[in-house]
Design an enzyme around this catalytic site. Structure first.
Site: not given
Ligand code: FES
Length: 132
Positions: A34, A104
């Site tokens: 991400c 996360c």
């Molecule tokens: Fe990667 Fe939240 S989407 S840390």
């Protein structure tokens, strides 16, 4: 609502945001998928208690909420206790996260561990310096 009140609260009013310039340990972790990045700073006293902790997160709302909660959970704790902090404990304290956001909370756990590891490294370096 996908997010709990707690998550929204910590996202909108994150606790302990910032950095500690003379931190005893700094951890930086990221998630390649991400692209989110989390930085954690800890100030540790002679009894190995985390007196202060701050974080900076360049990431999604859940990353901000989990790092905020992680700082709350380790503040005032010993560094050994901080190492025990699991991402599940962070999720539980936030009253849950959607499955796609669990990674996360893993980042928050890793940031704490990285900061403690850095603290140990710095301490060992100081000791080696003193023994010269
Ligand atoms: Fe990667 Fe939240 S989407 S840390």
């Amino acid at each position: 609502m996908v997010y709990s009140e707690k998550v929204l609260d910590h996202f909108q009013h994150p606790r302990n945001v910032g950095e500690i310039p003379d931190a005893d340990g700094v951890g930086m972790v990221g998630n390649a998928k991400c692209g989110d990045i989390m930085q954690m700073f800890i100030k540790v006293n002679d009894d190995e208690i985390i007196e202060d902790v701050k974080f900076k997160t360049f990431g999604c709302g859940a990353a901000i909420a989990t790092s905020s909660m992680a700082t709350e959970l380790i503040k005032g704790k010993s560094i050994d206790e901080a190492l025990q902090l699991s991402n599940e404990a962070v999720v539980e304290a936030l009253e849950g996260l959607p499955p796609v956001k669990i990674h996360c909370s893993v980042l928050a756990e890793e940031a704490v561990k990285a900061a403690v590891e850095d603290y140990h490294k710095k301490k060992a370096e100081k000791q080696a310096e003193a023994e010269k």
